[in-house]
Motif scaffolding. Sequence first.
Motif, PDB file in Angstrom:
ATOM      1  N   VAL A 290       0.879  -1.166   0.000  1.00 56.32           N
ATOM      2  CA  VAL A 290       0.000   0.000   0.000  1.00 56.32           C
ATOM      3  C   VAL A 290       0.916   1.215   0.000  1.00 56.32           C
ATOM      4  N   PRO A 291       0.892   2.065  -1.042  1.00 60.18           N
ATOM      5  CA  PRO A 291       1.829   3.193  -1.102  1.00 60.18           C
ATOM      6  C   PRO A 291       1.674   4.180   0.049  1.00 60.18           C
ATOM      7  N   GLU A 292       0.468   4.315   0.598  1.00 59.92           N
ATOM      8  CA  GLU A 292       0.260   5.267   1.682  1.00 59.92           C
ATOM      9  C   GLU A 292       0.993   4.803   2.929  1.00 59.92           C
ATOM     10  N   ASP A 293       1.960   5.605   3.423  1.00 60.37           N
ATOM     11  CA  ASP A 293       2.777   5.170   4.542  1.00 60.37           C
ATOM     12  C   ASP A 293       2.040   5.209   5.871  1.00 60.37           C
ATOM     13  N   ASN A 294       0.881   5.861   5.939  1.00 59.28           N
ATOM     14  CA  ASN A 294       0.131   5.880   7.196  1.00 59.28           C
ATOM     15  C   ASN A 294      -0.872   4.745   7.299  1.00 59.28           C
ATOM     16  N   VAL A 295      -0.956   3.874   6.282  1.00 62.44           N
ATOM     17  CA  VAL A 295      -1.851   2.719   6.303  1.00 62.44           C
ATOM     18  C   VAL A 295      -1.036   1.484   6.670  1.00 62.44           C
ATOM     19  N   ASP A 296      -1.425   0.830   7.748  1.00 64.92           N
ATOM     20  CA  ASP A 296      -0.730  -0.375   8.205  1.00 64.92           C
ATOM     21  C   ASP A 296      -1.350  -1.612   7.578  1.00 64.92           C
ATOM     22  N   ILE A 297      -0.510  -2.621   7.344  1.00 64.30           N
ATOM     23  CA  ILE A 297      -0.951  -3.867   6.705  1.00 64.30           C
ATOM     24  C   ILE A 297      -0.707  -5.014   7.676  1.00 64.30           C
ATOM     25  N   MET A 298      -1.723  -5.853   7.890  1.00 65.70           N
ATOM     26  CA  MET A 298      -1.610  -7.057   8.709  1.00 65.70           C
ATOM     27  C   MET A 298      -2.136  -8.238   7.903  1.00 65.70           C
ATOM     28  N   VAL A 299      -1.381  -9.324   7.885  1.00 70.60           N
ATOM     29  CA  VAL A 299      -1.698 -10.465   7.023  1.00 70.60           C
ATOM     30  C   VAL A 299      -1.630 -11.753   7.834  1.00 70.60           C
ATOM     31  N   THR A 300      -2.598 -12.646   7.621  1.00 65.90           N
ATOM     32  CA  THR A 300      -2.575 -14.009   8.165  1.00 65.90           C
ATOM     33  C   THR A 300      -3.100 -14.964   7.097  1.00 65.90           C
ATOM     34  N   THR A 301      -3.134 -16.226   7.432  1.00 71.90           N
ATOM     35  CA  THR A 301      -3.778 -17.236   6.592  1.00 71.90           C
ATOM     36  C   THR A 301      -5.004 -17.775   7.320  1.00 71.90           C
ATOM     37  N   ASP A 302      -5.705 -18.692   6.663  1.00 71.47           N
ATOM     38  CA  ASP A 302      -6.912 -19.247   7.268  1.00 71.47           C
ATOM     39  C   ASP A 302      -6.598 -20.198   8.420  1.00 71.47           C
ATOM     40  N   SER A 303      -5.335 -20.440   8.727  1.00 74.38           N
ATOM     41  CA  SER A 303      -5.012 -21.247   9.905  1.00 74.38           C
ATOM     42  C   SER A 303      -5.345 -20.505  11.192  1.00 74.38           C
ATOM     43  N   ILE A 304      -5.472 -19.182  11.139  1.00 75.68           N
ATOM     44  CA  ILE A 304      -5.880 -18.358  12.271  1.00 75.68           C
ATOM     45  C   ILE A 304      -7.361 -18.048  12.109  1.00 75.68           C
ATOM     46  N   GLN A 305      -8.154 -18.336  13.150  1.00 73.37           N
ATOM     47  CA  GLN A 305      -9.583 -18.072  13.090  1.00 73.37           C
ATOM     48  C   GLN A 305      -9.825 -16.566  13.122  1.00 73.37           C
ATOM     49  N   GLY A 306     -10.663 -16.094  12.210  1.00 74.63           N
ATOM     50  CA  GLY A 306     -10.960 -14.676  12.152  1.00 74.63           C
ATOM     51  C   GLY A 306      -9.964 -13.928  11.277  1.00 74.63           C
ATOM     52  N   TRP A 307     -10.073 -12.593  11.312  1.00 80.28           N
ATOM     53  CA  TRP A 307      -9.256 -11.722  10.474  1.00 80.28           C
ATOM     54  C   TRP A 307      -8.067 -11.190  11.259  1.00 80.28           C
ATOM     55  N   PRO A 308      -6.986 -10.831  10.578  1.00 81.19           N
ATOM     56  CA  PRO A 308      -5.844 -10.239  11.290  1.00 81.19           C
ATOM     57  C   PRO A 308      -6.206  -8.887  11.883  1.00 81.19           C
ATOM     58  N   LYS A 309      -5.621  -8.592  13.035  1.00 81.46           N
ATOM     59  CA  LYS A 309      -5.808  -7.304  13.688  1.00 81.46           C
ATOM     60  C   LYS A 309      -4.515  -6.915  14.371  1.00 81.46           C
ATOM     61  N   MET A 310      -4.554  -5.794  15.111  1.00 76.89           N
ATOM     62  CA  MET A 310      -3.321  -5.218  15.634  1.00 76.89           C
ATOM     63  C   MET A 310      -2.495  -6.211  16.436  1.00 76.89           C
ATOM     64  N   GLU A 311      -3.144  -7.054  17.258  1.00 78.80           N
ATOM     65  CA  GLU A 311      -2.402  -7.967  18.119  1.00 78.80           C
ATOM     66  C   GLU A 311      -2.381  -9.393  17.598  1.00 78.80           C
TER      67      GLU A 311
END
Length: 741
Positions: A290-311
């Motif tokens: 994401v070119p915008e430097d103020n936008v943070d990116i968090m990524v996981t796979t489906d091995s983790i239940q739910g969506w990625p978040k800050m922690e």
Amino acid sequence: MSASPALTWSSTFNLSASSPPPSLTGDKLILPQLALEKLLEAAAQSAANLQQSPTYDPASWDYVPPYEQLARRNDAPQQLPHPLIFRVTNLVNGRTAYAGIREFSAEDNEVVLSKFLREGLAIPSPELQTQEHPTELGGSIKVEAISIPKGTFVKLRPLDAGYEEDWKSILENHLQKNFTTLTVNNILAVPRLSKQSGQNDFKFLIDEVKPEQSEAVCIVDTDLEVDIEPLNEDQARESLRQRELRKKAESSAGGPINIDGPKEGTIAGDNYVRFNLKVWNRTQPILINVPEDNVDIMVTTDSIQGWPKMEEWTWSRFDGSRSIVISPDDPHIQNAKEIRISLRVYEQSVIDPNSKKPMPSDSTGFFLLIAQSAQEDDEEDTSMADDNPDNEICSNCKRSIPKRSMFLHQNFCLRNNVLCPHGCGQVFKKGTEVDHWHCSECKAFGTNTPLRNTYNKHMDIAHTARRCNACDYSAGSLAELATHRTTTCPEKLILCRFCHLTVPQEEDIDFTSTITGLAPHEKNCGGRTTNCHICDRIVQLKNMETHLKHHELERKSKPLPRVCRNVNCSRIVTFTGPTDNQLGLCTVCFGPLNISEHDPTNTKLSRRAELRYLTQLLRGCGKSWCTNEMCKTGRANRTPPLPAFSSKEATAAVKPLVTVEGLLSGYTSHSLHFCVDSDTQKRKHVAEMLSYADDSQSKGGWAVEWCTKAVEMVSIEATDEADLANKAKDWLEKFGVKRDE
């Protein structure tokens, strides 16, 4: 089976003034050690009374003498019933409740009640106990052992709005861990899976239980059917309103995304924008940017239940620098079916220009791009020199400048530019270098802008201690916390492969998860047994995968079956021993040739084979289905018909086939052609059809020998040729070995 003894025991205790421990949940209580001793004595007496026989005539066959009765009473086992259930009565107000035992570790003459039991007995919490109202403490608690029926059905009525989650699976897990009994008109407070702010436990009223005549039922070791009543009109309306508010407050864009398919959108406030990638080339790395430097990116796979978040994330980018690169060799992505991406604006990264304090962002635009390419070294060449002999390096900005312009360049550069003294190589205009920072605890560096304090964000993300909100773990940074939350945290949600419920993985006490690959919950849940569908043995669920691998290795190591040497037959030669025939024929085809008397030179065996051939060629078998080329009838039934043999031609054709050496050499010699019955010939056609159905070029499917064995194994159960082919194919899928295996 003998009847279980009725346990008769009761006692009165003082309510413990201390708060119940966190482990005391549900309908559980804690009794003193003395209560356990009294319960064992009562259980032994009940068992002895059950075993005691009435006094009969000594001449009677079932007479038990008095000394034997005494010995039985003394040897009666001290075993408590399971589960151990109590009726608990508050002697101050007469309220009653039903409970199970947690342990026998309370102080003498005291009982510790869970929060659920306190509410059921109308006892205030210890924080509200006062000396002015001692009667409110429920000081005298009567506890008596009872037996209640096993529950078969319970109906629950939701008391709150927001009925969104799969409560049946949540209830099953909650009741199994925390409750022994269920009582009509009690209120169950069940924790929600989503730990969102402002959401309390969801409450259900126990509206009905079965057996209907019971006030309470036992839910241990029983199949309990749970029925949840639908929400009333007001609750449904409020649930819909909450759902719409959540949708409005969440991301303005999201959903599926493809490789090289950019997504634009906005992030409102501190919400997340979520995307999922399901199709990608697994041999190349994945680049997420994401070119915008103020936008943070968090990524996981489906091995983790739910969506990625800050922690909770596996890969992340918080500094706005490079793309996230996921290598195809990364173990987290090996068996992943989906990659989940969350975008978020860091809540303290935006600075109010007037007050110079962090403020939330109303709306932030973003441009998400996911690409794949061969792994490249994206390190920039830090050397500013080139091969041009006419260039030289500026001593201030370290750039390659033509020699003829160096004097003018240095005059300007020394007056206006400042090189970072910390060695990062960045050059700043004089007066702006104060916004450039280097972290004193790591190698990170950056530049503050009028709207964003990147230094504060870095210190908060990388060097601020955080505590897990689900357990007592303390992390030194956000990255450590995310690793903990996605790996070893006892409250990490998993989809159990055995009970198929979303449950916490629990704490790995004996460190077996790394070895077995099973979460602690799965290790316990997989201890249940089931029957193997192949061998019907009883196998633990957690060992079933390994057990089936043994079946697979055993299947692949099986030798190719030996088919009867008679080309018209479809039977397998199962045994060739010293007492069996040496011609490679099945027992049915060898039967007419069997020689019971002594024939050491096999001369009589050869004559019988010659006689059978001549009979077939000169007289025929007379069977309408026969297509045997060495039979007069079979030759006539062929299309087009084959000419019949004369006696001389038949004798000349048979002689080479019935020599003793040719017969006894079995598979290494020529085939035999004896007539068979119609069922055998049909099975032969089905086996050949199965062998060439999948791959006519013999690169897949099963060899005709395996197909022949499959047809023979299922022929008794089949009703017609189509059913025979289907059953034989099912047998081959389980037990056959394909050509390419």
